[in-house]
Enzyme design. Structure first.
Site: not given
Lengths: 398, 398
Positions: B15, B192, B178, B120, B96, B294, B196, B125
């Site tokens: 990122v 995850d 990945g 955000e 997160k 991504g 979120k 994403g």
């Protein structure tokens, strides 16, 4: 942070009543409708004292700090909104035509009078597309905004493509259900989409474009031949508004029917729904989807604007103010399907190249490249010819 | 309005590098990366002088007015972010877990130090879901937020349902590409999604919920039997996070696999994409769809936060501050499909009623009503039993 809003509502049609209902379900918002301006006295479910019959009663009422304008006439709306802004009142409006035609002045008036004009409900009903373009997609990455912006024409096309109706039956049904007006031209000929696109363009790329200077062509000339052609190829026809970044700080925009393949997000946008695809570098494509019309969905967009006014929100017109603005370019080539009958009609179209051509007993068609500006020069005549035009695929210069 | 941003970037993984690329394509934003904090010295394509090896070099640099935190360790991220806020620096983070676990303190720190923390990129994403919940769906109309929040598990489920892979093959493929970590539990067991969901809940309904106190159960126990069952019925299985308004100022939330019918918006959310359905009174359902993971998509979300910081944007936490906040309620009944083998496992589940039951040579299943709190009491054991659970249909109390 929040201040008590005292609302003067102008217009009590489908959206006005939708807003009224929605406000009743929003006890947390400290807002009160002080007065509702309507054209005529008639029996209503609300107390008589709530209504007035001249917009001036609202504009001159010093107690009212927010005017919500929800009438259909754009001239009258213009006078009410500009007067309200000049009187130092914040305004929420859903009048796409009025806003698109006067955006430059409306931006200035907000600045000069230090007031806010919000109009999320003017484009795509309940979908917060203006707000997102203004606040979130507010950087250099944005490439294009493409969408089904008009619920009525989309409803008609859904009946044609999913329920095998012909155009006139589908139109009649849409009219019976209140999805299309008695004079449907505003919706089906792409004017409604055009005004919305002009508004989205201002918030996407900071460019103020005169709606008269943009190509809008709709679906009223669609024939059974066109429908059959699209179905055989596995396409649907959708009425699409698009603004796209080109090279060298230029943009193109137009409203045209499009042959849409199954793998496109907008392929599945049916009935009165709207769907907007926001394309950008890095994030690729994003899709926003929701109800584009109707009293309650549009009322909920108006409510969100009212809430935003309570929090002192104002469009900053960031693209205009902080970025190099983009020039509107018509010297752009797109590929179209042109169905025609008469040779003399065909000859009016200055194709740059042709990739397919069909001659048949009923109709003929050509598929080829043509410039937007050459289509624009025919704008006044397109609807009177026995032809139909649809974009075959996206033609980006970028 | 805009001020020059001098950025200290902590973390230069997928990122971080995505953000760096995206910033190069954003000349209009007046932002400069002064320093990048990384763990180890190694050959990189950028000049050595840009890098530092202790976050303190960034935190103690008075020139830096914005810290962008993009590391994966949540403990370390917590220390960096809280220190930065206390030092009066604005912060953008995508972490997160750290945010969900410390949101209460992070909200306080922003207020006390008059700084802004934006995140955000921590949920979905590139899709601006937090911003929209905070700014647009900020009224009493909101009913629920339901979504596919995790790209890795969704990628695996897509391979299973659209490409007929089994779970372990699909997981392996996701890891090779990945899309999933060597230890995939964070993604496939719904952690995850949980973090979120906790963040979305704060911005949807103003409720701060401890992630440990929420049911999250993922797809790692899915068997060929479950897949066959779903396919026979015409369903897909999706991992879904949901927060929903109940009666009397209460909400329920959980992360669970769900049997999804073809007519649902999330049915077509495939691969690494995320999709969120926002349901409300008046506007019905809205759908936002885009790349959920991504480097570049997430980098673009970070960029939008950086741009927002340049415009002095701050989350107002409107739902917390201006509305009656909602109480998190676990005494809520939902309908689940429970596939099991051993009677002793089945007996642990306190079904309130059973609507279907199947006994077979391989596996058995029951479909019935059960309380969230009763599933919660089994939370630690769910993954070790030879069972699989999926919500069969939405069960709203409202």
């Amino acid at each position: 942070m929040k201040k008590k809003l005292k609302i003067g509502l102008v217009g009590f049609g489908v959206v006005g009543q939708g807003l009224y209902d929605v406000l009743q379900k929003s006890p947390a918002l400290d807002a009160e409708i002080l007065s509702i301006c309507v054209k005529n006295k008639k029996q209503r479910s609300l107390p008589d004292g709530l209504f007035c019959y001249s917009a001036d009663d609202i504009l001159n009422n010093p107690e009212i700090n927010l005017v919500v304008e929800l009438i259909s006439e754009s001239e009258q709306a213009y006078h009410i909104v500009t007067k309200a802004l000049k009187a130092g009142k914040n305004v929420v409006s859903a009048n796409k035509k009025m806003i698109a035609e006067n955006l430059n002045e409306l931006v200035q008036l907000q600045k000069e009078n230090n007031v806010s004009l919000l109009y999320e409900a003017s484009a795509c009903g309940s979908i917060p597309v203006i707000r997102n373009l203004e606040e979130y997609y507010d950087n250099d990455l944005l490439l294009s905004v493409t969408g089904i912006l008009n619920g009525s024409s989309n409803y008609i096309l859904s009946k044609i493509f999913d329920h095998n109706k012909d155009y006139s039956t589908a139109l009649k049904e849409a009219q019976d259900l209140g999805f299309a007006e008695a004079d449907p031209s505003f919706d089906v000929d792409g004017f409604d989409s055009l005004f919305k696109l002009v508004i989205l363009t201002a918030h996407s790329f900071g460019t103020l474009v005169n709606p008269n200077d943009v190509l809008n062509y709709g679906i009223s000339n669609i024939s059974d031949f066109d429908i059959r052609y699209a179905k055989e190829k596995g396409y649907k026809i959708k009425l699409v508004g698009q603004v796209e970044k080109l090279e060298e700080n230029k943009i193109s925009l137009f409203v045209l029917p499009r042959l849409v393949q199954r793998d496109k997000y907008i392929y599945n946008v049916e009935d009165e729904f709207n769907g907007v695809v926001i394309k950008g570098l890095a994030y690729d494509k994003q899709f926003m989807f929701g109800k584009g019309a109707g009293g309650h969905p549009t009322g909920s967009a108006v409510l969100s604007d009212i809430t935003a006014i309570a929090h002192d929100y104002r469009y900053e017109y960031k693209k205009m103010n902080f970025y190099n603005s983009f020039k509107y370019e018509k010297d752009v080539t797109i590929e179209i399907y042109l169905r025609y009958k008469k040779m003399e009609d065909l000859e009016k179209f200055k194709f740059e190249s042709i990739s397919e051509e069909y001659i048949g007993p009923e109709y003929n068609y050509k598929i080829g490249m043509i410039k937007i500006k050459d289509l624009m020069s025919l704008k006044e005549h397109l609807r009177s010819m026995d032809i139909f035009i649809a974009v075959t695929r996206k033609t980006l210069n970028y």
